[in-house]
Design a protein around this motif. Structure first.
Motif, PDB file in Angstrom:
ATOM      1  N   TRP A   3      -9.438 -40.374  28.698  1.00 13.44           N
ATOM      2  CA  TRP A   3      -9.178 -41.082  27.440  1.00 13.44           C
ATOM      3  C   TRP A   3     -10.310 -42.014  27.063  1.00 13.44           C
ATOM      4  O   TRP A   3     -10.629 -42.180  25.881  1.00 13.44           O
ATOM      5  CB  TRP A   3      -7.851 -41.852  27.511  1.00 13.44           C
ATOM      6  CG  TRP A   3      -7.837 -43.004  28.486  1.00 13.44           C
ATOM      7  CD1 TRP A   3      -7.386 -42.985  29.765  1.00 13.44           C
ATOM      8  CD2 TRP A   3      -8.333 -44.331  28.264  1.00 13.44           C
ATOM      9  NE1 TRP A   3      -7.559 -44.201  30.356  1.00 13.44           N
ATOM     10  CE2 TRP A   3      -8.135 -45.056  29.456  1.00 13.44           C
ATOM     11  CE3 TRP A   3      -8.917 -44.966  27.177  1.00 13.44           C
ATOM     12  CZ2 TRP A   3      -8.503 -46.389  29.586  1.00 13.44           C
ATOM     13  CZ3 TRP A   3      -9.285 -46.297  27.310  1.00 13.44           C
ATOM     14  CH2 TRP A   3      -9.079 -46.999  28.503  1.00 13.44           C
ATOM     15  N   HIS A   6     -13.108 -40.146  25.364  1.00 14.71           N
ATOM     16  CA  HIS A   6     -12.701 -39.836  23.992  1.00 14.71           C
ATOM     17  C   HIS A   6     -12.846 -41.063  23.101  1.00 14.71           C
ATOM     18  O   HIS A   6     -13.414 -40.998  21.993  1.00 14.71           O
ATOM     19  CB  HIS A   6     -11.246 -39.339  24.016  1.00 14.71           C
ATOM     20  CG  HIS A   6     -10.684 -39.059  22.663  1.00 14.71           C
ATOM     21  ND1 HIS A   6      -9.530 -39.623  22.207  1.00 14.71           N
ATOM     22  CD2 HIS A   6     -11.141 -38.300  21.645  1.00 14.71           C
ATOM     23  CE1 HIS A   6      -9.290 -39.217  20.982  1.00 14.71           C
ATOM     24  NE2 HIS A   6     -10.247 -38.399  20.628  1.00 14.71           N
ATOM     25  N   VAL A 296      -5.935 -55.373  24.421  1.00 15.33           N
ATOM     26  CA  VAL A 296      -4.873 -54.401  24.118  1.00 15.33           C
ATOM     27  C   VAL A 296      -4.891 -53.267  25.140  1.00 15.33           C
ATOM     28  O   VAL A 296      -3.838 -52.833  25.622  1.00 15.33           O
ATOM     29  CB  VAL A 296      -5.046 -53.836  22.685  1.00 15.33           C
ATOM     30  CG1 VAL A 296      -4.073 -52.696  22.434  1.00 15.33           C
ATOM     31  CG2 VAL A 296      -4.840 -54.944  21.667  1.00 15.33           C
ATOM     32  N   ALA A 299      -3.236 -54.403  28.078  1.00 16.83           N
ATOM     33  CA  ALA A 299      -1.787 -54.453  27.853  1.00 16.83           C
ATOM     34  C   ALA A 299      -1.177 -53.055  27.904  1.00 16.83           C
ATOM     35  O   ALA A 299      -0.004 -52.885  28.240  1.00 16.83           O
ATOM     36  CB  ALA A 299      -1.495 -55.098  26.496  1.00 16.83           C
ATOM     37  N   LEU A 300      -1.984 -52.057  27.568  1.00 19.19           N
ATOM     38  CA  LEU A 300      -1.492 -50.676  27.633  1.00 19.19           C
ATOM     39  C   LEU A 300      -1.582 -50.114  29.049  1.00 19.19           C
ATOM     40  O   LEU A 300      -1.203 -48.971  29.289  1.00 19.19           O
ATOM     41  CB  LEU A 300      -2.288 -49.786  26.671  1.00 19.19           C
ATOM     42  CG  LEU A 300      -2.103 -50.080  25.173  1.00 19.19           C
ATOM     43  CD1 LEU A 300      -3.026 -49.187  24.351  1.00 19.19           C
ATOM     44  CD2 LEU A 300      -0.662 -49.886  24.758  1.00 19.19           C
ATOM     45  N   GLY A 301      -2.146 -50.897  29.950  1.00 15.80           N
ATOM     46  CA  GLY A 301      -2.185 -50.467  31.351  1.00 15.80           C
ATOM     47  C   GLY A 301      -3.520 -49.909  31.796  1.00 15.80           C
ATOM     48  O   GLY A 301      -3.603 -49.330  32.883  1.00 15.80           O
TER      49      GLY A 301
ATOM     50  N   GLY B  83       2.072 -50.806  30.730  1.00 15.10           N
ATOM     51  CA  GLY B  83       1.977 -49.459  30.179  1.00 15.10           C
ATOM     52  C   GLY B  83       3.111 -48.554  30.614  1.00 15.10           C
ATOM     53  O   GLY B  83       3.388 -47.554  29.969  1.00 15.10           O
ATOM     54  N   PHE B  88       4.215 -53.410  24.646  1.00 12.05           N
ATOM     55  CA  PHE B  88       3.965 -54.569  23.778  1.00 12.05           C
ATOM     56  C   PHE B  88       3.960 -54.156  22.300  1.00 12.05           C
ATOM     57  O   PHE B  88       3.429 -53.097  21.942  1.00 12.05           O
ATOM     58  CB  PHE B  88       2.606 -55.183  24.086  1.00 12.05           C
ATOM     59  CG  PHE B  88       2.579 -56.012  25.343  1.00 12.05           C
ATOM     60  CD1 PHE B  88       2.932 -57.351  25.318  1.00 12.05           C
ATOM     61  CD2 PHE B  88       2.217 -55.447  26.550  1.00 12.05           C
ATOM     62  CE1 PHE B  88       2.912 -58.126  26.468  1.00 12.05           C
ATOM     63  CE2 PHE B  88       2.191 -56.196  27.706  1.00 12.05           C
ATOM     64  CZ  PHE B  88       2.542 -57.544  27.667  1.00 12.05           C
ATOM     65  N   GLN B  94      -2.680 -54.480  16.444  1.00  2.00           N
ATOM     66  CA  GLN B  94      -3.663 -54.203  17.503  1.00  2.00           C
ATOM     67  C   GLN B  94      -3.827 -52.711  17.747  1.00  2.00           C
ATOM     68  O   GLN B  94      -3.816 -52.252  18.893  1.00  2.00           O
ATOM     69  CB  GLN B  94      -3.258 -54.903  18.811  1.00  2.00           C
ATOM     70  CG  GLN B  94      -2.975 -56.371  18.684  1.00  2.00           C
ATOM     71  CD  GLN B  94      -4.212 -57.180  18.355  1.00  2.00           C
ATOM     72  OE1 GLN B  94      -5.248 -56.618  18.023  1.00  2.00           O
ATOM     73  NE2 GLN B  94      -4.108 -58.490  18.376  1.00  2.00           N
ATOM     74  N   GLU B 103      -3.341 -40.481  17.545  1.00  2.00           N
ATOM     75  CA  GLU B 103      -4.190 -40.775  18.718  1.00  2.00           C
ATOM     76  C   GLU B 103      -3.884 -42.148  19.294  1.00  2.00           C
ATOM     77  O   GLU B 103      -3.947 -42.343  20.520  1.00  2.00           O
ATOM     78  CB  GLU B 103      -5.667 -40.691  18.319  1.00  2.00           C
ATOM     79  CG  GLU B 103      -6.131 -39.263  18.070  1.00  2.00           C
ATOM     80  CD  GLU B 103      -7.512 -39.203  17.441  1.00  2.00           C
ATOM     81  OE1 GLU B 103      -8.183 -38.175  17.597  1.00  2.00           O
ATOM     82  OE2 GLU B 103      -7.908 -40.186  16.761  1.00  2.00           O
ATOM     83  N   LEU B 107      -2.777 -42.480  22.990  1.00  2.00           N
ATOM     84  CA  LEU B 107      -3.666 -43.210  23.889  1.00  2.00           C
ATOM     85  C   LEU B 107      -2.874 -43.949  24.970  1.00  2.00           C
ATOM     86  O   LEU B 107      -3.252 -43.930  26.155  1.00  2.00           O
ATOM     87  CB  LEU B 107      -4.513 -44.210  23.088  1.00  2.00           C
ATOM     88  CG  LEU B 107      -5.429 -45.117  23.918  1.00  2.00           C
ATOM     89  CD1 LEU B 107      -6.552 -44.312  24.564  1.00  2.00           C
ATOM     90  CD2 LEU B 107      -6.024 -46.223  23.050  1.00  2.00           C
ATOM     91  N   ALA B 108      -1.772 -44.582  24.558  1.00  2.00           N
ATOM     92  CA  ALA B 108      -0.962 -45.333  25.526  1.00  2.00           C
ATOM     93  C   ALA B 108      -0.437 -44.401  26.622  1.00  2.00           C
ATOM     94  O   ALA B 108      -0.416 -44.760  27.806  1.00  2.00           O
ATOM     95  CB  ALA B 108       0.190 -46.023  24.821  1.00  2.00           C
ATOM     96  N   ARG B 155       3.854 -46.693  19.773  1.00  2.00           N
ATOM     97  CA  ARG B 155       2.941 -46.808  20.925  1.00  2.00           C
ATOM     98  C   ARG B 155       3.618 -47.546  22.091  1.00  2.00           C
ATOM     99  O   ARG B 155       3.467 -47.175  23.253  1.00  2.00           O
ATOM    100  CB  ARG B 155       1.665 -47.548  20.506  1.00  2.00           C
ATOM    101  CG  ARG B 155       0.642 -47.670  21.610  1.00  2.00           C
ATOM    102  CD  ARG B 155      -0.602 -48.387  21.145  1.00  2.00           C
ATOM    103  NE  ARG B 155      -0.315 -49.781  20.795  1.00  2.00           N
ATOM    104  CZ  ARG B 155      -1.232 -50.623  20.316  1.00  2.00           C
ATOM    105  NH1 ARG B 155      -2.462 -50.201  20.097  1.00  2.00           N
ATOM    106  NH2 ARG B 155      -0.916 -51.859  20.035  1.00  2.00           N
TER     107      ARG B 155
END
Lengths: 406, 223
Positions: A3, A6, A296, A299-301, B83, B88, B94, B103, B107-108, B155
């Motif tokens: 990812w 990309h 961010v 936060a998404l891991g 995640g 969040f 964001q 996407e 992405l998450a 997301r």
């Protein structure tokens, strides 16, 4: 595709933007740095190759000399040619003499050669006249010597050898040898062009009272690049003789060419380094601008190494694409090098330096794969580091701070 | 009995200031169960966002601990469940500006280790569910604020987290769009059996949560 690769590609080349300014300028900067590095290296290689070829053509691949004139040179030549490394051997004798044309005179380095030998290097450097006309009554002169004597093809000159002085000491009339100039040569080596005078070996032996002897042999080798090793092998079989490979004949000159190339590589590398640093600073600004996105991603891991990968890859991609662009620019510019040089000469004057000074018909070049590999490796390394520093900084930030500061 | 998905005990946080440490959170404890919604209301600067960051693992508390249910791992530190256990929703959406809506959501999932094809399929389904089926290939710049927040909600949900932390999700939206987003958020979170912790300064939106708290001077009290 991971990812972060990309996302790195998307951040470098955002969709909907025809002109991604950051990526374009950065890639162009690296490309120009790489191109200048490679153009200089390739042209310097070309000059080096050309000079090496001329040294070999002018002096042979290997010269064989003894402490005294060689007594049975024909037999020695036959024995050497029988060896698998040797392609041909030709006898020569040489010595200084006074060349004179009326009131004009000069010191000539007269060389007796076999005029029937089709491999005589001087044939390639004939500037005027014909080498094939060389016989017992004719002489080939270097252009500088011909100028000093004010002679052209068809004019006559006198050669006074040291042997003639010996005759005078013995009370005999010292008569000079007379020759008609049949050709003028330009090799590009000033010391050769200002002194060379070529006559048949038979005639040289007469004038210098040399008898059947010769001063040395010029060998053509089947593998000229291996001349040093071959010379060492041959020397082991003939310890009474000295075998000088072409690399040894002009050792200092070749070392100077190598040194010039190294220095120019260093200077051009600095240019590439500057381009990489500018990428680093631009990437750093981009990372700061994207602080919130870094937060961010956390936060998404996203793992720390993935954030490093995201920005580090952008530096690496710029380096890789810049390197490819640099390769393309190098090839394109060098393909049109003579036209470009003519245009520069036309704009700023200066004449055709390549032809007038170096005696090359065009700007010489020699592509060396090693130069391309080294340039690519250096560029990728520096741009990767330039991308990695801001990437590590970004990945080291607390997500909460990153999101707050942006 | 619903499953415990978030447990915070004795959280404390202070920021450095020229006048010495400035306490923002003082002994905050909270338990949240699967399927419930919790609102935390407070004035600007009351520490709502700081609390949310401690709960979600974006920052470390000075004292106390947080445990979040991560699918397959039980109750773990929030940092390790980012995640997966926690999603969040931010006030400013964001979203990644260079990625399309599809996407952004995918992405998450990709970050959580879901293969590209599965991630895209899950993202598409969620975007259809939040009413953006016709906006999949739009960049955030081409979406309205409400649409961007819908993408952000999708997301947050794509990895099926046990807790959604929403920080002023309607703060940048007009009243009508804000109400729509609240409906959507409460609806989809309930649909998926996740818990919602909503931080807001809006009394109206806070009232819609099942349990309500007020954060005043760093102390969390039931409303």
């Amino acid at each position: 595709m991971p990812w972060f690769l990309h996302l790195a590609l998307r951040q470098l080349f955002p969709p909907g933007k025809r002109f991604p300014a950051f990526a374009t300028v950065s890639i162009l900067g690296v490309g120009l740095g790489v191109a200048s590095l490679l153009i200089v290296q390739t042209v310097m290689n070309g000059f080096g190759e050309e000079h090496r070829l001329r040294i070999r053509e002018s002096f042979g691949d290997c010269q064989v000399v003894g402490a005294a004139p060689i007594e049975q040179p024909e037999a020695l030549a036959k024995a050497l040619v029988a060896r698998p490394e040797v392609a041909s051997a030709s006898l020569y004798a040489e010595g200084p003499a006074l060349a004179r044309n009326g009131d004009f005179s000069g010191i000539a380095q007269v060389r007796g050669i076999d005029p029937t030998d089709p491999g005589q290097p001087a044939r390639k450097y004939v500037y005027g006249g014909s080498f094939d006309d060389l016989d017992d009554g004719r002489i080939v002169l270097g252009a500088g010597l011909a100028r000093a004597l004010r002679v052209r093809v068809g004019d006559r000159i006198e050669i006074w050898s040291p042997a003639m002085a010996e005759r005078a000491e013995k009370g005999k009339a010292p008569l000079p040898a007379e020759f008609e100039v049949c050709a003028v040569i330009v090799t590009g080596f000033t010391e050769v062009d200002n002194a060379a005078a070529l006559i048949p070996l038979r005639r040289f032996r007469e004038i210098w009272n040399l008898g059947p002897r010769a001063h040395g042999l010029t060998l053509r080798l089947k593998e000229p690049a291996l001349a040093e090793a071959t010379a060492a092998r041959l020397a082991a079989t003939r310890p009474e003789l000295r075998f000088r490979p072409w690399q040894d004949i002009k050792k200092d000159f070749l070392a100077a060419i190598r040194f010039e190339k190294t220095m120019l590589f260093f200077l051009m590398f600095i240019i590439t380094l500057v381009a990489s640093f500018s990428i680093g600073s631009t990437l750093f600004s981009a990372v700061i601008r994207r602080s919130r996105e870094v937060g961010v991603l956390a936060a998404l891991g996203a793992a720390r190494w993935e954030v490093v990968g995201l920005f580090g890859l952008q530096g690496l991609l710029i380096g890789a694409l810049g390197t490819l662009l640099g390769f393309g620019l190098t090839w394109t510019i060098l393909s049109f090098r003579d036209g470009i040089l003519s245009a520069i000469n036309g704009l700023f004057g200066g004449g055709d330096m390549v032809a007038n000074v170096y005696q090359f018909s065009k700007v010489p070049l020699h592509y060396d794969a090693a130069d391309f590999v080294i340039a690519a490796a250096f560029t990728l390394l520096t741009t990767a580091i330039a991308g990695l520093v801001p990437a590590l900084w970004a990945a080291g930030r607390k997500p909460s701070e990153a999101m707050r500061d942006a | 009995m619903p499953e415990l998905v978030l447990q915070a005990r004795g959280l404390a946080k202070a920021f450095a200031s020229p006048a010495g440490p400035l306490p923002v959170l003082t002994d905050v404890s909270l338990e949240v169960f699967a399927g419930e919604s919790v609102s935390i209301r407070g004035s600007s600067g009351s520490g709502k966002t700081t609390l949310l960051q401690q709960l979600g693992g974006l920052d470390q508390p000075d004292a106390g601990e947080v445990r979040i249910l991560a699918p397959g791992s039980g109750l773990v530190a929030p940092r390790t469940s980012l995640g997966r256990g926690v999603g969040f929703v931010f006030q400013n959406y964001q979203l990644m500006p260079e990625l399309t809506a599809l996407e952004n959501v995918a992405l998450a999932a990709r970050i959580a280790g879901v293969p590209a094809l599965s991630a895209t399929a899950a993202a598409r389904a969620l975007l259809v569910q939040v009413g953006l089926g016709a906006r999949l290939e739009h960049l955030p710049a081409k979406l309205s604020g409400g649409e961007c927040q819908r993408v952000a909600i999708a997301r947050a949900l794509v990895n099926r987290p046990s807790v959604i932390l929403a920080d002023e999700p309607t703060g940048n939206l007009d009243e009508r769009t804000g109400a729509e987003i609240m409906d959507l958020l409460l609806g989809v979170v309930a649909d998926r059996g996740a818990a919602l912790i909503l931080v807001t300064h809006s009394r109206e939106f806070a009232e819609r949560a099942g349990r309500r708290f007020v954060l005043t001077a760093g102390v969390l009290t039931p409303a």
